[in-house]
Design a protein around this motif. Structure first.
Motif, PDB file in Angstrom:
ATOM      1  N   ALA A   1      -2.097   6.757 -10.878  1.00  0.00           N
ATOM      2  CA  ALA A   1      -3.459   6.697 -10.246  1.00  0.00           C
ATOM      3  C   ALA A   1      -3.334   4.942 -10.003  1.00  0.00           C
ATOM      4  O   ALA A   1      -4.034   4.540  -9.114  1.00  0.00           O
ATOM      5  CB  ALA A   1      -4.661   7.291 -10.992  1.00  0.00           C
ATOM      6  N   GLY A   2      -3.096   4.404 -11.329  1.00  0.00           N
ATOM      7  CA  GLY A   2      -3.138   2.949 -11.394  1.00  0.00           C
ATOM      8  C   GLY A   2      -2.156   2.276 -10.331  1.00  0.00           C
ATOM      9  O   GLY A   2      -2.332   1.322  -9.428  1.00  0.00           O
ATOM     10  N   GLU A   3      -0.943   3.031 -10.118  1.00  0.00           N
ATOM     11  CA  GLU A   3      -0.028   2.559  -8.896  1.00  0.00           C
ATOM     12  C   GLU A   3      -0.533   2.574  -7.647  1.00  0.00           C
ATOM     13  O   GLU A   3      -0.541   1.593  -6.817  1.00  0.00           O
ATOM     14  CB  GLU A   3       1.232   3.333  -9.168  1.00  0.00           C
ATOM     15  N   TRP A   4      -1.289   3.741  -7.346  1.00  0.00           N
ATOM     16  CA  TRP A   4      -1.859   3.918  -5.965  1.00  0.00           C
ATOM     17  C   TRP A   4      -3.104   3.170  -5.739  1.00  0.00           C
ATOM     18  O   TRP A   4      -3.411   2.647  -4.620  1.00  0.00           O
ATOM     19  CB  TRP A   4      -2.105   5.356  -5.932  1.00  0.00           C
ATOM     20  N   LEU A   5      -3.865   2.887  -6.691  1.00  0.00           N
ATOM     21  CA  LEU A   5      -4.985   1.904  -6.706  1.00  0.00           C
ATOM     22  C   LEU A   5      -4.407   0.453  -6.227  1.00  0.00           C
ATOM     23  O   LEU A   5      -4.857  -0.171  -5.332  1.00  0.00           O
ATOM     24  CB  LEU A   5      -5.983   1.804  -7.832  1.00  0.00           C
ATOM     25  N   GLU A   6      -3.572   0.060  -6.855  1.00  0.00           N
ATOM     26  CA  GLU A   6      -2.741  -1.449  -6.712  1.00  0.00           C
ATOM     27  C   GLU A   6      -2.393  -1.362  -5.111  1.00  0.00           C
ATOM     28  O   GLU A   6      -2.389  -2.325  -4.509  1.00  0.00           O
ATOM     29  CB  GLU A   6      -1.486  -1.680  -7.811  1.00  0.00           C
ATOM     30  N   ARG A   7      -1.407  -0.064  -4.901  1.00  0.00           N
ATOM     31  CA  ARG A   7      -1.085  -0.096  -3.438  1.00  0.00           C
ATOM     32  C   ARG A   7      -2.130  -0.370  -2.472  1.00  0.00           C
ATOM     33  O   ARG A   7      -1.918  -0.811  -1.307  1.00  0.00           O
ATOM     34  CB  ARG A   7      -0.314   1.281  -2.994  1.00  0.00           C
ATOM     35  N   PHE A   8      -3.273   0.062  -2.722  1.00  0.00           N
ATOM     36  CA  PHE A   8      -4.298  -0.098  -1.634  1.00  0.00           C
ATOM     37  C   PHE A   8      -5.138  -1.400  -2.051  1.00  0.00           C
ATOM     38  O   PHE A   8      -6.581  -1.273  -1.455  1.00  0.00           O
ATOM     39  CB  PHE A   8      -5.364   1.339  -1.661  1.00  0.00           C
ATOM     40  N   GLY A   9      -4.916  -2.095  -2.776  1.00  0.00           N
ATOM     41  CA  GLY A   9      -5.312  -3.334  -3.007  1.00  0.00           C
ATOM     42  C   GLY A   9      -6.775  -3.311  -3.835  1.00  0.00           C
ATOM     43  O   GLY A   9      -7.485  -4.116  -3.846  1.00  0.00           O
ATOM     44  N   ALA A  10      -6.690  -2.319  -4.848  1.00  0.00           N
ATOM     45  CA  ALA A  10      -7.796  -2.085  -5.375  1.00  0.00           C
ATOM     46  C   ALA A  10      -7.500  -2.538  -7.224  1.00  0.00           C
ATOM     47  O   ALA A  10      -8.250  -1.888  -7.866  1.00  0.00           O
ATOM     48  CB  ALA A  10      -8.336  -0.639  -5.356  1.00  0.00           C
ATOM     49  N   ARG A  11      -6.403  -3.297  -7.500  1.00  0.00           N
ATOM     50  CA  ARG A  11      -6.262  -3.623  -8.653  1.00  0.00           C
ATOM     51  C   ARG A  11      -7.463  -4.261  -9.381  1.00  0.00           C
ATOM     52  O   ARG A  11      -8.061  -4.961  -8.610  1.00  0.00           O
ATOM     53  CB  ARG A  11      -5.165  -4.530  -8.808  1.00  0.00           C
ATOM     54  N   GLY A  12      -7.883  -3.828 -10.515  1.00  0.00           N
ATOM     55  CA  GLY A  12      -8.908  -4.561 -11.112  1.00  0.00           C
ATOM     56  C   GLY A  12     -10.368  -4.053 -11.147  1.00  0.00           C
ATOM     57  O   GLY A  12     -11.149  -4.034 -11.930  1.00  0.00           O
ATOM     58  N   GLN A  13     -10.227  -2.857 -10.208  1.00  0.00           N
ATOM     59  CA  GLN A  13     -11.407  -2.029 -10.425  1.00  0.00           C
ATOM     60  C   GLN A  13     -11.063  -0.725 -10.902  1.00  0.00           C
ATOM     61  O   GLN A  13     -12.033   0.422 -10.897  1.00  0.00           O
ATOM     62  CB  GLN A  13     -11.767  -1.677  -8.829  1.00  0.00           C
ATOM     63  N   GLU A  14     -10.236  -0.432 -11.707  1.00  0.00           N
ATOM     64  CA  GLU A  14      -9.779   0.808 -12.360  1.00  0.00           C
ATOM     65  C   GLU A  14     -10.911   1.604 -13.192  1.00  0.00           C
ATOM     66  O   GLU A  14     -11.194   2.653 -13.201  1.00  0.00           O
ATOM     67  CB  GLU A  14      -8.538   0.902 -13.046  1.00  0.00           C
ATOM     68  N   GLU A  15     -11.753   0.692 -13.818  1.00  0.00           N
ATOM     69  CA  GLU A  15     -12.662   1.220 -14.651  1.00  0.00           C
ATOM     70  C   GLU A  15     -14.189   1.242 -14.299  1.00  0.00           C
ATOM     71  O   GLU A  15     -15.362   1.727 -14.719  1.00  0.00           O
ATOM     72  CB  GLU A  15     -12.743   0.085 -16.006  1.00  0.00           C
ATOM     73  N   LEU A  16     -14.261   1.000 -12.781  1.00  0.00           N
ATOM     74  CA  LEU A  16     -15.500   0.847 -12.290  1.00  0.00           C
ATOM     75  C   LEU A  16     -15.755   2.457 -12.007  1.00  0.00           C
ATOM     76  O   LEU A  16     -14.955   3.036 -11.479  1.00  0.00           O
ATOM     77  CB  LEU A  16     -15.478   0.012 -10.780  1.00  0.00           C
ATOM     78  N   ARG A  17     -17.022   2.630 -11.939  1.00  0.00           N
ATOM     79  CA  ARG A  17     -17.746   3.875 -11.220  1.00  0.00           C
ATOM     80  C   ARG A  17     -18.245   3.716 -10.011  1.00  0.00           C
ATOM     81  O   ARG A  17     -18.440   2.632  -9.492  1.00  0.00           O
ATOM     82  CB  ARG A  17     -18.505   4.539 -12.141  1.00  0.00           C
ATOM     83  N   PRO A  18     -18.100   4.868  -9.035  1.00  0.00           N
ATOM     84  CA  PRO A  18     -18.565   4.824  -7.819  1.00  0.00           C
ATOM     85  C   PRO A  18     -19.773   3.909  -7.622  1.00  0.00           C
ATOM     86  O   PRO A  18     -20.065   3.016  -6.329  1.00  0.00           O
ATOM     87  CB  PRO A  18     -18.920   5.962  -7.171  1.00  0.00           C
ATOM     88  N   GLY A  19     -20.793   3.924  -8.519  1.00  0.00           N
ATOM     89  CA  GLY A  19     -22.158   3.459  -8.385  1.00  0.00           C
ATOM     90  C   GLY A  19     -21.852   1.783  -8.417  1.00  0.00           C
ATOM     91  O   GLY A  19     -22.919   1.011  -8.076  1.00  0.00           O
ATOM     92  N   GLU A  20     -20.953   1.423  -9.053  1.00  0.00           N
ATOM     93  CA  GLU A  20     -20.657  -0.204  -9.447  1.00  0.00           C
ATOM     94  C   GLU A  20     -19.583  -0.603  -8.139  1.00  0.00           C
ATOM     95  O   GLU A  20     -19.190  -1.902  -8.271  1.00  0.00           O
ATOM     96  CB  GLU A  20     -19.912  -0.184 -10.530  1.00  0.00           C
ATOM     97  N   MET A  21     -19.103   0.230  -7.212  1.00  0.00           N
ATOM     98  CA  MET A  21     -18.307  -0.218  -6.173  1.00  0.00           C
ATOM     99  C   MET A  21     -18.898  -0.627  -4.797  1.00  0.00           C
ATOM    100  O   MET A  21     -19.990  -0.030  -4.744  1.00  0.00           O
ATOM    101  CB  MET A  21     -17.240   0.847  -5.916  1.00  0.00           C
ATOM    102  N   SER A  22     -18.274  -1.614  -4.083  1.00  0.00           N
ATOM    103  CA  SER A  22     -18.659  -1.844  -2.861  1.00  0.00           C
ATOM    104  C   SER A  22     -18.245  -0.639  -1.776  1.00  0.00           C
ATOM    105  O   SER A  22     -17.327   0.190  -2.393  1.00  0.00           O
ATOM    106  CB  SER A  22     -17.965  -3.098  -2.166  1.00  0.00           C
ATOM    107  N   GLY A  23     -18.709  -0.585  -0.680  1.00  0.00           N
ATOM    108  CA  GLY A  23     -18.393   0.491   0.123  1.00  0.00           C
ATOM    109  C   GLY A  23     -16.850   0.476   0.491  1.00  0.00           C
ATOM    110  O   GLY A  23     -16.150   1.442   0.343  1.00  0.00           O
ATOM    111  N   GLY A  24     -16.104  -0.837   0.648  1.00  0.00           N
ATOM    112  CA  GLY A  24     -14.687  -0.939   0.552  1.00  0.00           C
ATOM    113  C   GLY A  24     -14.053  -0.431  -0.472  1.00  0.00           C
ATOM    114  O   GLY A  24     -12.911   0.199  -0.142  1.00  0.00           O
TER     115      GLY A  24
END
Length: 235
Positions: free
Chosen positions: A127-150
């Motif tokens: 899962a961490g590898e795929w988040l990094e692949r989609f440019g989402a490194r650093g947001q692993e511990e964020l919950r949906p309510g803490e994320m931007s739409g992108g």
């Protein structure tokens, strides 16, 4: 254009008819999706785009017509088998992501792997590898309510692709995003799909989003009225 070739379509809908109550949504729609291609389905609101995707993904059953995947009639499979296919062969992304609000980004992406029996440590690693692949490194511990739409949509894309599906169904994946976030999401999806050979059925009303596809099919009043338009693929 993506030139992946197969003897026939990977996924085929034939003469689909579907109504919601007394309101017709599909009126004999037919569509082929080839292995490894990105196919954009466009049309006005209410033309039946999302209903077509739901039928082709096995989420709903058509009233009439057939959906065939890998020699199987999806419209005749029991729900248990359809659920298995959605865990292994299919990935689905909706307009608002539909992430589980109680889970972090990492655990949302790991969930399909866990449901398929992957050990937790390996599932979280992938899962961490795929988040990094989609440019989402650093947001692993964020919950949906803490994320931007992108951020949320990149997490949803990573979740859809983490199992290595043969088909990703993307229903208005940029519909809730601003233009910059939408471009970032589509660039990541198109690049990853082509790199992995994953076919994408992309539902959109936006011409800029459709421009990432190899082909376009247009729906009008529940029927495919144009198909096989070759588009200029964005690098």
């Amino acid at each position: 254009m993506n030139n992946a070739a197969t003897p026939g379509p990977l996924l085929a809908a034939r003469d689909l008819v579907k109504a919601h109550g007394r309101t017709p949504a599909l009126r004999g729609a037919s569509l082929d999706l080839r292995a490894g291609e990105i196919l954009a389905v466009t049309g006005a609101s209410g033309s039946g785009k999302s209903t077509l995707l739901h039928c082709m993904a096995g989420i709903v059953r058509p009233d009439r017509g057939s959906v065939t995947y890998g020699g199987q009639r999806l419209d005749r499979l029991p729900e248990k088998r359809l659920s298995e296919l959605r865990r292994t062969d299919f990935g689905v992304v909706f307009q608002f992501g539909q992430l589980i609000p109680e889970l972090t980004a990492l655990d949302n992406v790991a969930l399909p792997l866990l449901l398929a029996g992957t050990p937790r440590s390996r599932a979280r690693e992938r899962a961490g590898e795929w988040l990094e692949r989609f440019g989402a490194r650093g947001q692993e511990e964020l919950r949906p309510g803490e994320m931007s739409g992108g951020q949320a949509q990149r997490t949803a894309l990573a979740r859809a692709l983490v199992t290595g599906p043969k088909v990703v169904f993307a229903d208005e994946p940029t519909g809730a995003l601003d233009s910059l976030a939408g471009e970032q999401v589509m660039t990541a999806l198109a690049h990853t799909a082509r790199e992995s050979g994953t076919a994408v059925l992309l539902i959109t009303h936006d011409a800029r989003t459709a421009a990432y596809a190899d082909r376009e099919a247009s729906l009008h009043d529940g029927t495919v009225v144009t198909e096989d338009t070759v588009l200029e693929v964005t690098p």
